[in-house]
Design a protein around this motif. Structure first.
Motif, mmCIF file in Angstrom:
data_model
loop_
_atom_site.group_PDB
_atom_site.id
_atom_site.type_symbol
_atom_site.label_atom_id
_atom_site.label_comp_id
_atom_site.label_asym_id
_atom_site.label_seq_id
_atom_site.Cartn_x
_atom_site.Cartn_y
_atom_site.Cartn_z
ATOM 1 N N GLN A 41 0.827 -1.201 0.000
ATOM 2 C CA GLN A 41 0.000 0.000 0.000
ATOM 3 C C GLN A 41 0.866 1.258 0.000
ATOM 4 O O GLN A 41 0.580 2.223 -0.698
ATOM 5 N N ASP A 45 0.852 4.037 -2.912
ATOM 6 C CA ASP A 45 0.638 5.459 -2.605
ATOM 7 C C ASP A 45 1.784 6.303 -3.149
ATOM 8 O O ASP A 45 1.558 7.368 -3.743
ATOM 9 N N ASP A 48 1.576 6.761 -6.723
ATOM 10 C CA ASP A 48 0.344 7.460 -7.108
ATOM 11 C C ASP A 48 -0.561 6.587 -7.980
ATOM 12 O O ASP A 48 -1.078 7.021 -9.010
#
Length: 200
Positions: A41, A45, A48
């Motif tokens: 995760q 992130d 993006d």
């Protein structure tokens, strides 16, 4: 006269851009936190993208590590092959190939050891695992070629020696007893071991 290949379309350019962001994000997080502590995760992130999109490029964190390390390994091998061409002594030629591979693997020791475990024991049906095995085979071929050029050792003997060199290098990089060795220390240790092998 053949026409030049068509330029990649927008979709292909977008896929390549996402891949580059994933590799950069994973490389940074793996370097900062180690494979064990970086999460998919966090990588998604940082790149993006959504976590689901991330798994289209690599279906597990192990595959992400292979993706990142394969790129660095390929560059290290390319440097080593080029450096080996300038050497005329067999051990020097072999070490010219071995040195950048070891240095690449020791940037983050636990990541390097995990990469080697995945290469040996991972799922061979996964594309990044297959690429890692291909790079390992290419390393052996480069060593065999260097021995053929500098020691006039060819054919099965060159291949066998290259396989042994590769095995010694793999064991040295993955051994728990060597985790505290720096890259130069490990290279020196390998040079001493391979000197005995190649002196025969």
């Amino acid at each position: 006269m053949a026409s030049p290949p068509p330029a990649p379309g927008r979709r292909e350019r977008n896929k390549q851009a996402k891949l580059e962001r994933i590799v950069a994000a994973a490389a940074q997080l793996f370097s900062e936190r180690g494979v064990a502590d970086a999460t998919t995760q966090q990588i998604a992130d940082a790149a993006d993208i959504g976590a689901g999109t991330l798994f289209l490029y690599a279906k597990s964190k192990s595959e992400l590590l292979l993706l990142v390390q394969n790129s660095a390994y390929a560059e290290a091998l390319s440097q080593g092959k080029a450096a080996a061409l300038a050497e005329t002594v067999p051990l020097d030629a072999v070490m010219a190939i071995v040195r950048p591979v070891v240095e690449c693997n020791r940037v983050q020791v636990e990541n390097g050891r995990t990469y080697l475990r995945e290469m040996v024991f991972g799922d061979a049906t996964e594309p990044h695992h297959r690429e890692a095995l291909t790079l390992s085979a290419q390393t052996e071929e480069a060593i065999a070629d260097a021995l053929g050029r500098t020691a006039d050792v060819r054919g099965e003997r060159a291949s066998a020696l290259a396989h042994i060199v590769s095995a010694v290098m793999l064991l040295a990089m993955s051994a728990p007893a060597n985790t505290r060795l720096s890259a130069p220390e490990l290279v020196l240790d390998l040079r001493q071991q391979l000197g005995v092998l190649l002196a025969r």
